[in-house]
Scaffold this active site. Structure first.
Site, PDB file in Angstrom:
ATOM      1  N   ASP A  58       0.875  -1.168   0.000  1.00 11.00           N
ATOM      2  CA  ASP A  58       0.000   0.000   0.000  1.00 11.00           C
ATOM      3  C   ASP A  58       0.910   1.216   0.000  1.00 11.00           C
ATOM      4  O   ASP A  58       1.562   1.509   1.005  1.00 11.00           O
ATOM      5  CB  ASP A  58      -0.900  -0.005   1.234  1.00 11.00           C
ATOM      6  CG  ASP A  58      -1.916   1.139   1.240  1.00 11.00           C
ATOM      7  OD1 ASP A  58      -1.766   2.071   0.413  1.00 11.00           O
ATOM      8  OD2 ASP A  58      -2.846   1.118   2.064  1.00 11.00           O
ATOM      9  N   VAL A  59       0.975   1.919  -1.119  1.00 11.64           N
ATOM     10  CA  VAL A  59       1.932   3.016  -1.255  1.00 11.64           C
ATOM     11  C   VAL A  59       1.603   4.198  -0.346  1.00 11.64           C
ATOM     12  O   VAL A  59       2.428   5.111  -0.191  1.00 11.64           O
ATOM     13  CB  VAL A  59       2.033   3.496  -2.714  1.00 11.64           C
ATOM     14  CG1 VAL A  59       2.512   2.382  -3.621  1.00 11.64           C
ATOM     15  CG2 VAL A  59       0.706   4.075  -3.197  1.00 11.64           C
ATOM     16  N   TYR A 153      -8.859  14.202  -6.417  1.00 14.13           N
ATOM     17  CA  TYR A 153      -8.120  13.594  -7.521  1.00 14.13           C
ATOM     18  C   TYR A 153      -7.413  14.663  -8.346  1.00 14.13           C
ATOM     19  O   TYR A 153      -6.223  14.527  -8.669  1.00 14.13           O
ATOM     20  CB  TYR A 153      -9.082  12.795  -8.402  1.00 14.13           C
ATOM     21  CG  TYR A 153      -8.432  12.103  -9.569  1.00 14.13           C
ATOM     22  CD1 TYR A 153      -7.776  10.884  -9.408  1.00 14.13           C
ATOM     23  CD2 TYR A 153      -8.481  12.654 -10.847  1.00 14.13           C
ATOM     24  CE1 TYR A 153      -7.187  10.237 -10.487  1.00 14.13           C
ATOM     25  CE2 TYR A 153      -7.896  12.013 -11.931  1.00 14.13           C
ATOM     26  CZ  TYR A 153      -7.248  10.811 -11.753  1.00 14.13           C
ATOM     27  OH  TYR A 153      -6.669  10.184 -12.831  1.00 14.13           O
ATOM     28  N   LYS A 157      -3.350  15.083  -8.625  1.00 18.79           N
ATOM     29  CA  LYS A 157      -2.639  14.966  -9.895  1.00 18.79           C
ATOM     30  C   LYS A 157      -1.871  16.244 -10.227  1.00 18.79           C
ATOM     31  O   LYS A 157      -0.794  16.190 -10.839  1.00 18.79           O
ATOM     32  CB  LYS A 157      -3.611  14.606 -11.015  1.00 18.79           C
ATOM     33  CG  LYS A 157      -4.189  13.202 -10.897  1.00 18.79           C
ATOM     34  CD  LYS A 157      -3.090  12.135 -10.921  1.00 18.79           C
ATOM     35  CE  LYS A 157      -3.665  10.725 -10.966  1.00 18.79           C
ATOM     36  NZ  LYS A 157      -2.608   9.689 -11.018  1.00 18.79           N
ATOM     37  N   THR A 188     -10.319   2.271 -17.953  1.00 21.77           N
ATOM     38  CA  THR A 188      -9.681   1.277 -17.109  1.00 21.77           C
ATOM     39  C   THR A 188     -10.673   0.867 -16.025  1.00 21.77           C
ATOM     40  O   THR A 188     -11.724   1.509 -15.861  1.00 21.77           O
ATOM     41  CB  THR A 188      -8.417   1.852 -16.439  1.00 21.77           C
ATOM     42  OG1 THR A 188      -8.803   2.774 -15.408  1.00 21.77           O
ATOM     43  CG2 THR A 188      -7.506   2.537 -17.443  1.00 21.77           C
TER      44      THR A 188
END
Length: 251
Positions: A58-59, A153, A157, A188
């Site tokens: 889990d980063v 998000y 980013k 995706t």
């Protein structure tokens, strides 16, 4: 990519898996790091001609990222390239209804996780005599606002692109180059939950965002990542490269 060692976070599906497949075809040793292990991916990459190692990571937690790098070095002895593409499937509410838990989940995976990965990847790569490269998976929403993406998000980013540029400048005189890819509309497994759309409407909606009215193929993103890692791109550093069919040209 022959005999190179590449680490890919979020490599069990979507863009990350496409990069892993392409690298395996070219003869690379591929380390896949994901929150949920899928041993079938190891079998697939091996069948394509590569060598594969699957790690459960889990980063969002730096200790796990550090262990990921240690396991990579223990198995292969070095790290040549990295593609940081880990993400989360958590949909985001509108900004005025955002809860702190969802916000933190989004930021911890996309932004904190990218930073932790770069930090420990750099530590491994700086000891290499050969040129090394890191590519971060950003997004076109890292360069603009969007009606289709959440605040967390989009902010994360933007942060990934900022990290890419800053760290590329800091390490410009070393053997490590750092760039980001910014895919436009791409279908995706993570896309539908993030956009809060049913699968039946997803392709048409994503294509409508692109001047070409076409989705960005994950295979083309993979080819671009491989190019940015290669010596052919040795003068490309600190860039956020759009793969969007002209979406950003409309700004």
């Amino acid at each position: 990519m022959q005999d190179k060692i590449i680490l890919i976070t979020g490599g069990t599906s979507g863009i990350g898996l496409a990069v892993a497949q392409r690298c395996a075809i070219e003869g690379a040793a591929v380390v896949i790091a994901a929150r949920n292990k899928r041993e079938s991916v190891v079998e697939e990459l091996t069948a394509l001609g590569g060598v594969a190692l699957m790690l459960e990571v889990d980063v969002a937690h730096e200790t796990g990222v550090q262990s990921m790098i240690e396991a990579t070095l223990e198995r292969f002895g070095r790290l040549d390239y990295a593609f940081n593409s880990a993400g989360t499937f958590a949909p985001e509410p509108d900004a005025h209804e955002h809860d702190s838990a969802t916000w933190r989940e989004t930021m911890s995976v996309y932004l904190d996780g990218t930073y932790y990965c770069m930090k420990h990847q750099l530590r491994a790569m700086l000891d290499c005599a050969a040129p090394c490269a890191i590519v971060n998976n950003a997004s076109t929403v890292g360069l603009r606002g969007s009606l289709s993406a959440g605040a967390g998000y989009t902010a994360a980013k933007h942060g990934v692109i900022g990290l890419t540029r800053q760290i590329a400048v800091e390490y410009a005189k070393t053997n490590v180059r750092i760039n980001a890819v910014c895919p436009g509309p791409t279908q995706t497994p993570a896309t539908a939950p993030l956009l809060k759309l049913p699968e039946s409407e997803l392709s048409g909606y994503l294509a409508s965002l692109n001047p070409t009215a076409a989705l960005v193929p994950t295979e083309e993103i993979a080819e671009t990542v491989m190019f940015l890692c290669s010596d052919r791109a040795r003068m490309i550093n600190g860039q956020a490269l759009g793969l969007d069919g002209g979406q950003l040209a409309q700004l």
